[in-house]
Motif scaffolding. Sequence first.
Motif, PDB file in Angstrom:
ATOM      1  N   TRP A 209      71.173  63.004 -26.418  1.00 19.20           N
ATOM      2  CA  TRP A 209      70.367  63.550 -25.325  1.00 19.20           C
ATOM      3  C   TRP A 209      69.562  62.437 -24.686  1.00 19.20           C
ATOM      4  O   TRP A 209      68.782  61.757 -25.348  1.00 19.20           O
ATOM      5  N   HIS A 210      69.796  62.227 -23.381  1.00 21.05           N
ATOM      6  CA  HIS A 210      69.049  61.223 -22.633  1.00 21.05           C
ATOM      7  C   HIS A 210      67.678  61.772 -22.252  1.00 21.05           C
ATOM      8  O   HIS A 210      67.526  62.959 -21.964  1.00 21.05           O
ATOM      9  N   THR A 211      66.697  60.886 -22.222  1.00 24.32           N
ATOM     10  CA  THR A 211      65.333  61.298 -21.932  1.00 24.32           C
ATOM     11  C   THR A 211      64.990  61.238 -20.450  1.00 24.32           C
ATOM     12  O   THR A 211      64.007  61.847 -20.017  1.00 24.32           O
ATOM     13  N   VAL A 212      65.750  60.474 -19.675  1.00 26.54           N
ATOM     14  CA  VAL A 212      65.549  60.398 -18.223  1.00 26.54           C
ATOM     15  C   VAL A 212      66.915  60.464 -17.549  1.00 26.54           C
ATOM     16  O   VAL A 212      67.931  60.126 -18.158  1.00 26.54           O
ATOM     17  N   PRO A 213      66.963  60.880 -16.288  1.00 29.83           N
ATOM     18  CA  PRO A 213      68.251  61.018 -15.609  1.00 29.83           C
ATOM     19  C   PRO A 213      68.831  59.668 -15.197  1.00 29.83           C
ATOM     20  O   PRO A 213      68.101  58.699 -14.963  1.00 29.83           O
ATOM     21  N   GLY A 214      70.144  59.629 -15.098  1.00 24.25           N
ATOM     22  CA  GLY A 214      70.833  58.444 -14.619  1.00 24.25           C
ATOM     23  C   GLY A 214      71.150  58.552 -13.134  1.00 24.25           C
ATOM     24  O   GLY A 214      70.555  59.363 -12.407  1.00 24.25           O
ATOM     25  N   ASN A 215      72.078  57.752 -12.684  1.00 29.61           N
ATOM     26  CA  ASN A 215      72.481  57.731 -11.285  1.00 29.61           C
ATOM     27  C   ASN A 215      73.106  59.071 -10.895  1.00 29.61           C
ATOM     28  O   ASN A 215      74.116  59.478 -11.483  1.00 29.61           O
ATOM     29  N   PRO A 216      72.522  59.790  -9.930  1.00 27.75           N
ATOM     30  CA  PRO A 216      73.088  61.088  -9.540  1.00 27.75           C
ATOM     31  C   PRO A 216      74.551  61.009  -9.116  1.00 27.75           C
ATOM     32  O   PRO A 216      75.299  61.990  -9.261  1.00 27.75           O
ATOM     33  N   ALA A 217      74.977  59.852  -8.593  1.00 26.07           N
ATOM     34  CA  ALA A 217      76.361  59.710  -8.151  1.00 26.07           C
ATOM     35  C   ALA A 217      77.350  59.822  -9.308  1.00 26.07           C
ATOM     36  O   ALA A 217      78.534  60.132  -9.095  1.00 26.07           O
ATOM     37  N   ASP A 218      76.874  59.581 -10.525  1.00 25.31           N
ATOM     38  CA  ASP A 218      77.742  59.668 -11.697  1.00 25.31           C
ATOM     39  C   ASP A 218      77.776  61.063 -12.300  1.00 25.31           C
ATOM     40  O   ASP A 218      78.488  61.301 -13.279  1.00 25.31           O
ATOM     41  N   GLY A 219      77.006  61.989 -11.718  1.00 34.71           N
ATOM     42  CA  GLY A 219      76.897  63.321 -12.287  1.00 34.71           C
ATOM     43  C   GLY A 219      75.873  63.357 -13.402  1.00 34.71           C
ATOM     44  O   GLY A 219      75.458  62.318 -13.923  1.00 34.71           O
ATOM     45  N   PHE A 220      75.460  64.555 -13.774  1.00 38.76           N
ATOM     46  CA  PHE A 220      74.439  64.725 -14.810  1.00 38.76           C
ATOM     47  C   PHE A 220      75.062  65.283 -16.079  1.00 38.76           C
ATOM     48  O   PHE A 220      75.958  66.133 -16.024  1.00 38.76           O
ATOM     49  N   GLU A 221      74.572  64.808 -17.213  1.00 42.23           N
ATOM     50  CA  GLU A 221      75.110  65.236 -18.498  1.00 42.23           C
ATOM     51  C   GLU A 221      74.830  66.701 -18.784  1.00 42.23           C
ATOM     52  O   GLU A 221      75.599  67.357 -19.498  1.00 42.23           O
ATOM     53  N   ASN A 222      73.716  67.217 -18.244  1.00 45.11           N
ATOM     54  CA  ASN A 222      73.339  68.593 -18.523  1.00 45.11           C
ATOM     55  C   ASN A 222      72.350  69.062 -17.461  1.00 45.11           C
ATOM     56  O   ASN A 222      71.908  68.274 -16.609  1.00 45.11           O
ATOM     57  N   LEU A 289      64.227  70.301 -28.356  1.00 45.33           N
ATOM     58  CA  LEU A 289      65.678  70.446 -28.246  1.00 45.33           C
ATOM     59  C   LEU A 289      66.186  71.344 -29.367  1.00 45.33           C
ATOM     60  O   LEU A 289      65.615  71.365 -30.465  1.00 45.33           O
ATOM     61  N   ASP A 290      67.279  72.052 -29.112  1.00 45.18           N
ATOM     62  CA  ASP A 290      67.952  72.787 -30.168  1.00 45.18           C
ATOM     63  C   ASP A 290      68.490  71.776 -31.178  1.00 45.18           C
ATOM     64  O   ASP A 290      69.197  70.834 -30.818  1.00 45.18           O
ATOM     65  N   ALA A 291      68.149  71.956 -32.453  1.00 46.83           N
ATOM     66  CA  ALA A 291      68.489  70.949 -33.455  1.00 46.83           C
ATOM     67  C   ALA A 291      69.987  70.827 -33.697  1.00 46.83           C
ATOM     68  O   ALA A 291      70.465  69.768 -34.103  1.00 46.83           O
ATOM     69  N   ASP A 292      70.748  71.895 -33.447  1.00 44.55           N
ATOM     70  CA  ASP A 292      72.189  71.863 -33.713  1.00 44.55           C
ATOM     71  C   ASP A 292      72.993  71.330 -32.543  1.00 44.55           C
ATOM     72  O   ASP A 292      74.035  70.695 -32.738  1.00 44.55           O
ATOM     73  N   THR A 293      72.524  71.578 -31.326  1.00 43.25           N
ATOM     74  CA  THR A 293      73.316  71.219 -30.148  1.00 43.25           C
ATOM     75  C   THR A 293      72.691  70.130 -29.288  1.00 43.25           C
ATOM     76  O   THR A 293      73.372  69.536 -28.453  1.00 43.25           O
ATOM     77  N   GLY A 294      71.382  69.906 -29.453  1.00 39.26           N
ATOM     78  CA  GLY A 294      70.702  68.950 -28.586  1.00 39.26           C
ATOM     79  C   GLY A 294      70.388  69.508 -27.212  1.00 39.26           C
ATOM     80  O   GLY A 294      69.982  68.756 -26.316  1.00 39.26           O
ATOM     81  N   GLU A 295      70.520  70.809 -27.014  1.00 32.75           N
ATOM     82  CA  GLU A 295      70.234  71.406 -25.712  1.00 32.75           C
ATOM     83  C   GLU A 295      68.730  71.530 -25.487  1.00 32.75           C
ATOM     84  O   GLU A 295      67.964  71.849 -26.400  1.00 32.75           O
ATOM     85  N   TYR A 296      68.318  71.295 -24.252  1.00 32.46           N
ATOM     86  CA  TYR A 296      66.916  71.363 -23.863  1.00 32.46           C
ATOM     87  C   TYR A 296      66.355  72.776 -24.032  1.00 32.46           C
ATOM     88  O   TYR A 296      67.011  73.767 -23.685  1.00 32.46           O
TER      89      TYR A 296
END
Length: 704
Positions: A209-222, A289-296
């Motif tokens: 799980w990333h703590t900050v967003p990356g380049n929007p052009a690359d899409g978002f992980e979640n 975060l959900d401990a099993d999935t890493g979901e916010y």
Amino acid sequence: MGIRLGVCAALLFCGAAQAGVDQTTLADPADGTNWAAWGRNFDEQRFSPLDQINRDSVDRLGLAWSYELDDVWSVSSQPLAVDGVIYMAVGYSEVYAIDAVSGELLWRYDPEVDPKKMRMAWGIRGLAFWKGRVYVGVQDGRLIAIDAESGKPEWSVLTTKPGDNRYITGAPRVFNDTVLIGHGGADFGYVRGYVTAYDTETGEQRWRWHTVPGNPADGFENAAMEMAAETWTGEWWKFGGGGTAWNAMTYDPEFNRIYIGTGNGSPWNHKLRSPDGGDNLFLCSVVALDADTGEYVWHYQTTPGESWDFNSAMDMVLADLTIDGEPRKAMLHAPKNGFFYVLDREDGALISAEKLGKVTWAEGIDPETGRPIEVPGARYESGEALIWPGSGGVHNWHPMAFSPDTGLTYIPTREMAGYYNDEGREPRNWNLTSEDPMGLKGFYDDIPANAGSSALEAWNPVTQSRAWEVETPGVANGGVIATAGDLVFQGRADGQLKAHDAASGAELWSFDMGVGTQAAPMTFSVGDRQYVAILAGWGGSQMLLGSLGAQHGWIGREHPRRLLVFALDGDAELPDAPPPSRPEPIEGADFVVDAAKAEQGKKIYGRFCVICHGTAAIAGGYAPDLRASSVPMSASAFDAIVQNGALLDRGMPNYPELTPEELEALRHYIRERARHETSAWDQVTTVWNFLVLMVKMEWAKFGW
């Protein structure tokens, strides 16, 4: 891989019992036999139910045994104790297993880190234990699982990318057959923070799980990263963004969540990182975060749009409190920004927040919005600002503790200003470079000598008020633990291990360790005997920030690094240690300093010399204090050592790439520093200058 084995001195060590450290044992606060996790168990209260050593018996506490670590440079970690064995990580993530009763070395594992490739020379701070394995995060980015009985590695994964700016100093966390690790490095630029979960048995990655967003052009992980991107402006991804989770991570078995404490932005300066404003999620936040999935699940941001290095990577302690007559599942959090927060663990809502120490950048926290009420000018809008706290924070990584018996939180705090100046830096003309990695101007001048102080504070989280306070020496002291014996233990920078009455703060016991420490103690039992253990030694970040050691007289080359273990009626003798020593700079009146050459030499020193000889030439580590050395007085002697390697056999590297002009500039800088009157303000500026110089050195190392 280096493994050194010893004879098992106690049957307690022989094998299978250690497999019992699992979800059930780490969730049980009632059994104080082991100290099997960074915060003892999942709640990270650092409270032990052991009470054999108590306010009535502590005057009988004596040294049971000690172990000298002669070839280790840093001892900043808190050991673990499991089934009669002490495990500790020191130096560049070397792991030791020592019989807890006899002090005999059982095994030693060396991950063989190349110091020349290290991002920072911070010491490793802790380990994790799970079902017969010890887990260590290595400073070069590896996570390694070690068999607790044999000391042999069972698997290893690289959690970072080869050659990047990330490094590991924090302790892993284990839960649900998962081991979680973060990293540091945001101060070096080009770092996007994340945490990664691995299978404890195989080392296979489960989620990241990333703590900050990356380049929007690359899409978002979640969806969380897409949401966070709305709070950033400009082209933040070119600088990485930061937000590293380098220390605090707390697992909550009641909600099956992992809480992540995130760090500062990269660069520090908000207007350069995000020129049109924005809160910059999830910098300086607590994220669930959900401990099993890493979901916010939820977040609470302590410092929106942070611009001061106000990390929230400090302890997140879980406690059940009664507030306004109602039971609350609470989290206690004291980040760098100077406020003490009580949050609701179920949804992240703010329960309360108050100033823990001197805070001038904000008036308070709005109880409705949870946002700080900032003071105009704190963001150095006019070009500069002097605010409290500085980047060291009111509370830093040194662990705090919570006692359910007294209802108090015990916190090592400091008071130190921060100077911020972004003169001449605008988003349209600024870029992250080795000369300006954080978007701020350094400061080298002098101010009054009362710039920094520290204390051990007892804080009531329900009433948000101070119960008691004890002044501590210098500006950086060790973490703390609390016990059911109504005691609070803390190791200090002046070399004293103290036991305080948990209710009043009164000093009940003291022991001279022979050297200062910033490490936290721990306590455990073997059979019917309770022990207290602590690592002591001056190295790591203390070594590099020379003035922090110099003010107490600790010289890493001369003073010991050691593990000390105490018990009631212990009668062992501690090996002698040299008394505190403070180098006397040589005046050298015949040497005429050229100011221009000294300024040039400052930059060369920062690139080649600071790592060993200390910031601003104030040594606090293995290497000599050059201000007190006669060598820089002689051009021929200086050249023989620095360029031609006359002292290679004593560990002093040579630098044949330096020109005669650069060597001359170095000499002038050293002589200028020898005549500089050091004040407490140097402790403030040393932190800033050290970070800048270290970044420059790393950039140069990798050709950036």
